[in-house]
Design an enzyme around this catalytic site. Structure first.
Site, PDB file in Angstrom:
ATOM      1  N   SER A 128       0.831  -1.207   0.000  1.00 34.89           N
ATOM      2  CA  SER A 128       0.000   0.000   0.000  1.00 34.89           C
ATOM      3  C   SER A 128       0.862   1.253   0.000  1.00 34.89           C
ATOM      4  O   SER A 128       1.986   1.245   0.492  1.00 34.89           O
ATOM      5  CB  SER A 128      -0.900   0.035   1.238  1.00 34.89           C
ATOM      6  OG  SER A 128      -1.563   1.289   1.276  1.00 34.89           O
ATOM      7  N   LYS A 182      -4.584  -6.619   3.194  1.00 37.92           N
ATOM      8  CA  LYS A 182      -4.534  -5.488   2.242  1.00 37.92           C
ATOM      9  C   LYS A 182      -5.938  -5.146   1.742  1.00 37.92           C
ATOM     10  O   LYS A 182      -6.281  -3.965   1.574  1.00 37.92           O
ATOM     11  CB  LYS A 182      -3.606  -5.834   1.066  1.00 37.92           C
ATOM     12  CG  LYS A 182      -3.578  -4.766  -0.034  1.00 37.92           C
ATOM     13  CD  LYS A 182      -2.995  -3.480   0.452  1.00 37.92           C
ATOM     14  CE  LYS A 182      -3.093  -2.243  -0.384  1.00 37.92           C
ATOM     15  NZ  LYS A 182      -3.378  -2.206  -1.760  1.00 37.92           N
ATOM     16  N   HIS A 185      -7.647  -3.318   4.457  1.00 41.44           N
ATOM     17  CA  HIS A 185      -7.009  -1.991   4.487  1.00 41.44           C
ATOM     18  C   HIS A 185      -7.693  -1.085   3.462  1.00 41.44           C
ATOM     19  O   HIS A 185      -8.050   0.057   3.757  1.00 41.44           O
ATOM     20  CB  HIS A 185      -5.511  -2.137   4.174  1.00 41.44           C
ATOM     21  CG  HIS A 185      -4.834  -0.858   3.776  1.00 41.44           C
ATOM     22  ND1 HIS A 185      -5.008  -0.270   2.528  1.00 41.44           N
ATOM     23  CD2 HIS A 185      -4.008  -0.032   4.454  1.00 41.44           C
ATOM     24  CE1 HIS A 185      -4.332   0.849   2.466  1.00 41.44           C
ATOM     25  NE2 HIS A 185      -3.708   1.024   3.621  1.00 41.44           N
ATOM     26  N   ASN A 186      -7.890  -1.591   2.259  1.00 40.63           N
ATOM     27  CA  ASN A 186      -8.507  -0.772   1.216  1.00 40.63           C
ATOM     28  C   ASN A 186      -9.965  -0.467   1.543  1.00 40.63           C
ATOM     29  O   ASN A 186     -10.446   0.640   1.284  1.00 40.63           O
ATOM     30  CB  ASN A 186      -8.425  -1.481  -0.141  1.00 40.63           C
ATOM     31  CG  ASN A 186      -7.029  -1.409  -0.733  1.00 40.63           C
ATOM     32  OD1 ASN A 186      -6.060  -1.235  -0.013  1.00 40.63           O
ATOM     33  ND2 ASN A 186      -6.926  -1.548  -2.029  1.00 40.63           N
ATOM     34  N   GLU A 189      -9.910   2.215   3.919  1.00 43.68           N
ATOM     35  CA  GLU A 189      -9.568   3.441   3.178  1.00 43.68           C
ATOM     36  C   GLU A 189     -10.837   4.041   2.538  1.00 43.68           C
ATOM     37  O   GLU A 189     -11.054   5.256   2.597  1.00 43.68           O
ATOM     38  CB  GLU A 189      -8.528   3.060   2.117  1.00 43.68           C
ATOM     39  CG  GLU A 189      -8.026   4.173   1.249  1.00 43.68           C
ATOM     40  CD  GLU A 189      -7.036   3.640   0.203  1.00 43.68           C
ATOM     41  OE1 GLU A 189      -6.130   2.849   0.544  1.00 43.68           O
ATOM     42  OE2 GLU A 189      -7.190   3.993  -0.977  1.00 43.68           O
TER      43      GLU A 189
HETATM   44  P1  NBP Z   1      -1.640  -2.154 -13.431  1.00 49.51           P
HETATM   45  O1  NBP Z   1      -2.577  -2.776 -12.499  1.00 49.51           O
HETATM   46  O2  NBP Z   1      -2.112  -1.049 -14.282  1.00 49.51           O
HETATM   47  O3  NBP Z   1      -1.035  -3.312 -14.379  1.00 49.51           O
HETATM   48  C1  NBP Z   1      -0.185  -2.999 -15.455  1.00 49.51           C
HETATM   49  C2  NBP Z   1       0.904  -4.052 -15.572  1.00 49.51           C
HETATM   50  O4  NBP Z   1       0.321  -5.352 -15.738  1.00 49.51           O
HETATM   51  C3  NBP Z   1       1.767  -3.801 -16.791  1.00 49.51           C
HETATM   52  O5  NBP Z   1       3.101  -4.113 -16.462  1.00 49.51           O
HETATM   53  C4  NBP Z   1       1.202  -4.784 -17.803  1.00 49.51           C
HETATM   54  O6  NBP Z   1       2.115  -5.160 -18.805  1.00 49.51           O
HETATM   55  C5  NBP Z   1       0.914  -5.959 -16.895  1.00 49.51           C
HETATM   56  N1  NBP Z   1       0.034  -6.964 -17.474  1.00 49.51           N
HETATM   57  C6  NBP Z   1      -1.271  -6.907 -17.806  1.00 49.51           C
HETATM   58 BR1  NBP Z   1      -2.332  -5.444 -17.641  1.00 49.51          BR
HETATM   59  N2  NBP Z   1      -1.752  -8.052 -18.310  1.00 49.51           N
HETATM   60  C7  NBP Z   1      -0.705  -8.875 -18.312  1.00 49.51           C
HETATM   61  C8  NBP Z   1      -0.562 -10.217 -18.722  1.00 49.51           C
HETATM   62  N3  NBP Z   1      -1.595 -10.925 -19.184  1.00 49.51           N
HETATM   63  N4  NBP Z   1       0.672 -10.794 -18.608  1.00 49.51           N
HETATM   64  C9  NBP Z   1       1.696 -10.072 -18.137  1.00 49.51           C
HETATM   65  N5  NBP Z   1       1.621  -8.790 -17.722  1.00 49.51           N
HETATM   66  C10 NBP Z   1       0.426  -8.206 -17.803  1.00 49.51           C
HETATM   67  O7  NBP Z   1      -0.308  -1.682 -12.655  1.00 49.51           O
HETATM   68  P2  NBP Z   1      -0.141  -0.903 -11.276  1.00 49.51           P
HETATM   69  O8  NBP Z   1      -1.100   0.230 -11.169  1.00 49.51           O
HETATM   70  O9  NBP Z   1       1.309  -0.649 -11.142  1.00 49.51           O
HETATM   71  O10 NBP Z   1      -0.575  -1.985 -10.169  1.00 49.51           O
HETATM   72  C11 NBP Z   1       0.045  -3.251 -10.031  1.00 49.51           C
HETATM   73  C12 NBP Z   1      -0.672  -4.003  -8.935  1.00 49.51           C
HETATM   74  O11 NBP Z   1      -0.542  -3.291  -7.709  1.00 49.51           O
HETATM   75  C13 NBP Z   1      -2.174  -4.172  -9.159  1.00 49.51           C
HETATM   76  O12 NBP Z   1      -2.605  -5.375  -8.605  1.00 49.51           O
HETATM   77  C14 NBP Z   1      -2.770  -3.026  -8.399  1.00 49.51           C
HETATM   78  O13 NBP Z   1      -4.107  -3.265  -8.013  1.00 49.51           O
HETATM   79  C15 NBP Z   1      -1.831  -2.958  -7.199  1.00 49.51           C
HETATM   80  N6  NBP Z   1      -1.734  -1.654  -6.544  1.00 49.51           N
HETATM   81  C16 NBP Z   1      -1.758  -0.505  -7.272  1.00 49.51           C
HETATM   82  C17 NBP Z   1      -1.647   0.718  -6.626  1.00 49.51           C
HETATM   83  C18 NBP Z   1      -1.631   1.999  -7.408  1.00 49.51           C
HETATM   84  O14 NBP Z   1      -1.664   3.071  -6.755  1.00 49.51           O
HETATM   85  N7  NBP Z   1      -1.560   1.976  -8.718  1.00 49.51           N
HETATM   86  C19 NBP Z   1      -1.499   0.755  -5.222  1.00 49.51           C
HETATM   87  C20 NBP Z   1      -1.439  -0.438  -4.509  1.00 49.51           C
HETATM   88  C21 NBP Z   1      -1.555  -1.640  -5.187  1.00 49.51           C
HETATM   89  P3  NBP Z   1       2.140  -4.390 -20.224  1.00 49.51           P
HETATM   90  O15 NBP Z   1       3.027  -3.208 -20.043  1.00 49.51           O
HETATM   91  O16 NBP Z   1       2.689  -5.388 -21.152  1.00 49.51           O
HETATM   92  O17 NBP Z   1       0.704  -4.010 -20.542  1.00 49.51           O
END
Ligand code: NBP
Length: 472
Positions: A128, A182, A185-186, A189
């Site tokens: 988080s 987690k 937690h959300n 939130e």
């Molecule tokens: P995203 O949730 O937007 O995911 C994007 C990533 O997933 C890219 O690297 C993409 O690769 C990859 N991907 C996808 Br979409 N489909 C795929 C597949 N079939 N095989 C391999 N790779 C694949 O990224 P994020 O916002 O950084 O979040 C990552 C995780 O962390 C999620 O579970 C999210 O819920 C969690 N999270 C996010 C936040 C936040 O603030 N963003 C906070 C806390 C937790 P590509 O580049 O090839 O499309």
């Protein structure tokens, strides 16, 4: 150069976590489904750092020190399984995969069951703190076997936020425990944010305060017992100017929100385990209603609120009451969240340590707050506390806050301002603290039409049926 850990998925979270790990002294290998993302990263923000960009999954795995540690940071659901299926044939017994995304805890339980017999450690480690947290120190909630935890512990505790010399990362429990914590937690939130929005709505609608005035109120609240990241964020948001109009930017933001997996999962789990999560429920439902913007606009011309109400009380008293309503409702929301942890621990065989959970939420994450110290202290005093409201500290706060809390809710209701989360929290408090509820009538009704039987107050444990009079 061999990497201490490898990360798959270079979106917002992955990229920032890699930079964080590298800064803390670790060499990190990176891989992403779309290779151009890797190239852009290693030649951009990652340039000149101990980061190995891999073109193929095979190159990625080859670059890792043994036992290999692979962190997956991709979209939750099928993408996580896709990455596991791709990396698995390249790993050896003793290697470890940890998923840092917002995965459903039952998915993690399934993956543990599939991978552990193959000799691969599998963990679900909730992260988080958004982009900022990932870059400089998130709160990390790892779940999996103890053995697996020992493997990632040196890295995770070093990259997580540190509060009063303690890492905001502790072992949560087996299989899906980390993802579960987690998720809740959300959910919390969601609750915290909705409660703040209700406070804001009373101040602006009943008292007619401007964003600028409210900015001062929230900044002030942030110096006291409400001190938290989200209150600080609120005061910053309220203070932001819109360059286009010169007014407050918040007034130009459309009042329409979506709701994603974790809020819904919290409620699904609460319902399944028979635990009340009414504050979080109100928060999720408030977002659902907000999304009906077109319907609301049309309804505003047909349905009317109370007529000719004008606030004639003392402004400072109402502001103080709203503060108290916010604090008390927040306590209720956490009391519900921790009650959910208690039931989930029983159901899934986890040894969740409530004090540890409060400890690791004190820094790095979105719900970080001074108040979490009080929760930690409550569970230090009594690890078997049935409900947070029963801890002497929280009992006294609720005692002190309740008249203002009631006044704020009553005033909102009189003025036609919806306060679903304040109201739900107060109703939980008023139900939980009452020896007697109207459920006696409910049980009688059920026995009347369905012969469900009922228990008499003077003969507990004995269930009787009555032929109730069908006319009087
Ligand atoms: P995203 O949730 O937007 O995911 C994007 C990533 O997933 C890219 O690297 C993409 O690769 C990859 N991907 C996808 Br979409 N489909 C795929 C597949 N079939 N095989 C391999 N790779 C694949 O990224 P994020 O916002 O950084 O979040 C990552 C995780 O962390 C999620 O579970 C999210 O819920 C969690 N999270 C996010 C936040 C936040 O603030 N963003 C906070 C806390 C937790 P590509 O580049 O090839 O499309």
């Amino acid at each position: 150069m061999q990497a201490d850990i490898g990360l798959v998925g270079l979106a917002v979270m992955g990229e920032n976590l890699v930079l964080n790990m590298e800064e803390k002294g670790f060499t990190v290998a990176v891989y992403n489904r779309t290779h151009s993302v890797v190239e852009k990263f290693v030649n951009g923000r990652g340039a000149g750092k101990k980061i190995i960009g891999a073109k193929t999954m095979a190159d990625f795995v080859k670059s890792l020190k043994k036992p290999r540690k692979v962190m997956i940071m991709v979209k939750a659901g099928a993408p996580v399984d896709a990455v596991i299926n791709e990396v698995l044939p390249l790993l050896e017994k003793g290697d470890l995969i940890t998923d840092g995304g917002n995965s459903l805890f039952t998915d993690t339980q399934r993956r543990v069951k599939e991978l552990e017999p193959k000799g691969i450690h599998y963990m679900g480690s909730g992260v988080s703190g958004g982009e900022e947290g990932a870059r400089h120190g998130p709160s990390i909630m790892p779940g999996g076997s103890k053995e697996a935890w020992e493997i990632v512990k040196p890295i995770f505790t070093k990259i997580s936020a540190q509060v009063e010399g303690e890492a905001c990362c502790r072992y949560m429990g087996t299989d899906g425990a980390g993802n579960y914590v987690k998720t809740i937690h959300n959910g919390i939130e969601y609750g915290d944010m909705q409660l703040i929005c209700e406070a804001y709505d009373i101040l602006r609608t009943v008292l007619g305060m401007s964003a600028k005035d409210m900015q001062g109120v929230f900044a002030d609240w942030n110096k006291g017992e409400l001190d938290s990241f989200l209150i600080e964020v609120t005061s910053h948001v309220l203070g932001a100017k819109d360059e286009k109009t010169g007014g407050a930017l918040v007034d130009m933001v459309l009042d329409k929100a979506g709701q994603k997996g974790t809020g819904k999962w919290t409620l699904q789990s609460a319902t399944e385990l028979g635990v009340v999560a009414s504050t979080i429920n109100a928060a999720v439902e408030a977002r659902i209603l907000s999304a009906l913007k077109d319907q609301r606009v049309a309804a505003s011309k047909i349905l009317h609120g109370p007529k000719d109400v004008k606030f004639e009380g003392d402004k400072d008293t109402l502001v103080k009451s709203v503060h108290d309503a916010l604090y008390a409702s927040k306590i209720i929301s956490y009391a519900q969240g921790f009650a959910l942890f208690g039931r989930a621990a029983q159901e899934y065989g986890w040894k969740l340590n409530f004090g540890d959970i409060a400890t690791i939420w004190r820094g790095g994450c979105i719900i970080r707050a001074r108040f979490l110290n009080r929760i930690k202290e409550a569970y230090d005093r009594n690890p078997n506390l049935e409900n947070l409201m029963l801890d002497p500290f929280f009992t006294s706060v609720l005692d002190r806050a309740q008249s203002g809390w009631r006044y704020a809710v009553a005033t909102a209701v009189q003025h036609g301002v919806a306060v679903p989360a304040f109201g739900a929290s107060l109703a939980y408090f008023d139900s939980y603290r009452r020896e007697s509820l109207p459920t006696n009538l409910l049980q009688a009704q059920r026995d009347y039409f369905g012969a469900h039987t009922y228990e008499r107050t003077d003969a507990l444990g004995t269930f009787v049926h009555t032929e109730w009079p069908h006319s009087l």
